[in-house]
Write a protein that holds these residues in place. Structure first.
Motif, short mmCIF file in Angstrom:
data_model
loop_
_atom_site.label_atom_id
_atom_site.label_comp_id
_atom_site.label_asym_id
_atom_site.label_seq_id
_atom_site.Cartn_x
_atom_site.Cartn_y
_atom_site.Cartn_z
N PHE A 23 -22.78 -0.10 -26.20
CA PHE A 23 -23.12 1.35 -26.60
C PHE A 23 -23.62 2.07 -25.35
O PHE A 23 -23.57 3.00 -25.26
N GLY A 24 -24.02 1.50 -24.47
CA GLY A 24 -24.27 2.44 -22.96
C GLY A 24 -23.13 2.84 -22.33
O GLY A 24 -22.86 3.93 -21.84
N ALA A 73 -19.19 7.04 -21.40
CA ALA A 73 -17.83 7.46 -21.62
C ALA A 73 -18.02 8.78 -22.26
O ALA A 73 -17.17 10.00 -21.73
N ALA A 74 -18.53 9.17 -23.22
CA ALA A 74 -18.69 10.31 -23.78
C ALA A 74 -19.45 11.50 -23.02
O ALA A 74 -19.03 12.63 -22.79
N TYR A 75 -20.23 11.24 -21.94
CA TYR A 75 -20.86 11.97 -21.20
C TYR A 75 -19.87 12.45 -20.19
O TYR A 75 -19.82 13.84 -19.98
N ALA A 76 -19.50 11.51 -19.57
CA ALA A 76 -18.20 11.75 -18.62
C ALA A 76 -16.95 12.69 -19.26
O ALA A 76 -16.83 13.66 -18.52
N ALA A 77 -16.68 12.56 -20.41
CA ALA A 77 -15.82 13.32 -20.99
C ALA A 77 -16.31 14.77 -21.23
O ALA A 77 -15.57 15.54 -21.08
#
Length: 59
Positions: free
Chosen positions: A17-18, A23-27
């Motif tokens: 989950f981390g 990955a979501a933050y980077a996107a």
């Protein structure tokens, strides 16, 4: 059922989950840069070019 008998390791779940969160933050950052600052930079460049051209016509 088999799913009821399988218990994932809590540390592994935290890592997975981390990684998903990272990955979501980077996107989000990539999309913000591409659609935000790049357009603003293009507009700023055009405005500066227009201002320089206007100064050239005043002389």
């Amino acid at each position: 059922m088999l799913i009821d008998k399988v218990k994932p390791d809590p540390n592994l779940v935290a890592v997975v989950f981390g990684f998903i969160g990272y990955a979501a933050y980077a996107a989000q950052q990539v999309a913000g840069f591409f659609f935000g600052s790049s357009r603003g930079s293009d507009e700023k460049t055009r405005a500066m070019a227009d201002a320089v051209m206007a100064l050239g016509t005043l002389s």
